[in-house]
Write a protein that holds these residues in place. Structure first.
Motif, short mmCIF file in Angstrom:
data_model
loop_
_atom_site.label_atom_id
_atom_site.label_comp_id
_atom_site.label_asym_id
_atom_site.label_seq_id
_atom_site.Cartn_x
_atom_site.Cartn_y
_atom_site.Cartn_z
N VAL A 1 0.83 -1.20 0.00
CA VAL A 1 0.00 0.00 0.00
C VAL A 1 0.87 1.26 0.00
N LEU A 2 1.88 1.27 0.85
CA LEU A 2 2.73 2.47 0.93
C LEU A 2 3.58 2.64 -0.33
N LEU B 1 1.24 3.99 -2.99
CA LEU B 1 0.89 5.39 -2.69
C LEU B 1 2.07 6.30 -3.05
N ALA B 2 3.29 5.85 -2.75
CA ALA B 2 4.49 6.64 -3.09
C ALA B 2 4.61 6.77 -4.62
N SER C 1 2.01 9.26 -5.74
CA SER C 1 2.41 10.61 -5.34
C SER C 1 3.50 11.15 -6.25
N GLU D 1 2.92 18.00 -8.30
CA GLU D 1 2.16 19.09 -7.68
C GLU D 1 0.69 19.11 -8.13
N ARG E 1 -14.16 12.03 -1.14
CA ARG E 1 -13.03 12.73 -0.51
C ARG E 1 -11.95 13.14 -1.51
N VAL F 1 -9.26 11.71 -2.54
CA VAL F 1 -7.88 11.40 -2.14
C VAL F 1 -7.73 9.87 -2.08
N PRO F 2 -6.49 9.37 -2.08
CA PRO F 2 -6.30 7.93 -1.92
C PRO F 2 -6.93 7.43 -0.61
N LEU F 3 -7.50 6.26 -0.69
CA LEU F 3 -8.18 5.68 0.47
C LEU F 3 -7.65 4.27 0.69
N SER F 4 -7.12 4.01 1.88
CA SER F 4 -6.61 2.67 2.19
C SER F 4 -7.42 2.05 3.32
#
Lengths: 139, 149
Positions: free
Chosen positions: B10-11, B14-15, B18, B23, B98, B100-103
């Motif tokens: 997951v991380l 997400l990285a 991102s 930006e 929302r 945004v990413p949701l975990s």
């Protein structure tokens, strides 16, 4: 249900970056963001919905800003300085203890050396005078 | 508790997301590259969203996300319930709300025992405003494996 929102302070407001249901994961991600974007303030907000009252309770469970880091560094420096000062004061106290003059020796009881010398000279002189007087009587 | 491996996935994803977006608010679906994702691609599914969510189309589904004993579904509404893929695409509405990413993590009750999973929903947009695609990432393990380790 509890949710953890990662927020970054940008353009004068906190903006949500991601939502987790796991606090540990949210904290890991917040620290990663903080490390990769050192100029940004990051926080994690725990949101818990209370179905009984139909309301959401929020609290900040993590916050890291450039100011926080600066304050932490300043605090660290202050603590080091205090330790150094305390160590110096201890050393100074130990050194001054060593340079204190020895306590005065208590005076002995009885006649002093000068008195004894005068007495000795008097006795010897008296003896010699007696011997001289006896010698004059024989002659 | 979900294993550290699911957390790392997951991380990692997400990285990756991102880094892609920079930006901007969202990366575009065209920027998602399975070569860059590498080994983790088998845990990913790319979904083209429809205003009627069950009609959203599954563009690609990684091998570890595809239901084992059923043909690969074309739309979200066709995913067999109780599968990891079905769990992975749940709560898309929350992510869209929302923006945004949701975990989320959870547990599936399978015939061979409980199965713990963790997923992340990563929003994508072609115009940078409307979320029109989502990268779904999920993996997990039987509870028995966690208990034994």
């Amino acid at each position: 249900m509890r949710a953890y929102e990662i927020q970054i302070y940008s353009n004068g407001q906190w903006q949500i970056q991601a939502i987790f249901d796991d606090q540990e994961l949210a904290l890991l991600e917040a620290r990663r963001i903080r490390a990769s974007r050192p100029s940004k303030a990051v926080r994690v907000v725990e949101e818990e919905f209370d179905p009984a009252y139909h309301e959401t309770k929020s609290r900040v469970v993590f916050r890291s800003t450039p100011v926080d880091e600066h304050n932490a560094e300043a605090m660290e420096r202050t603590i080091d300085l205090r330790r150094e000062l305390a160590a110096r004061q201890t050393q100074k106290a130990a050194a001054s203890e060593r340079s204190v003059p020895p306590p005065p020796v208590p005076a002995r009881s009885g006649p002093s050396l000068v008195t004894l010398l005068i007495l000795f000279i008097g006795i010897v002189g008296g003896g010699l005078a007696v011997l001289a007087w006896l010698a004059s009587l024989r002659g | 508790m979900v294993n550290v491996l699911e957390r790392r996935l997951v991380l990692r994803m997400l990285a990756y997301w991102s880094d892609l977006k920079g930006e901007r608010d969202f990366p575009t679906p065209a920027e998602i590259d399975k070569k860059d994702i590498g080994e983790d691609w088998r845990f990913c599914a790319l979904v083209a969203l429809d205003h009627d969510l069950p009609r959203s189309r599954l563009l690609t589904v990684g091998n570890d996300l595809a239901p084992a004993e059923a043909p690969l579904p074309d739309r979200l509404g066709e995913i067999p319930p109780g599968t990891l893929l079905a769990a992975a695409v749940e709560r898309l509405d929350w992510m869209l709300l929302r923006r945004v990413p949701l975990s989320l993590g959870g547990q599936l009750d399978r015939a061979d025992g409980p199965f713990l999973y963790r997923k992340i929903l990563l929003p994508l947009s072609q115009d940078g405003v409307e979320i029109d695609h989502v990268l779904v990432v999920a993996n997990g393990r039987p509870l028995a494996v966690d208990a034994a380790s």
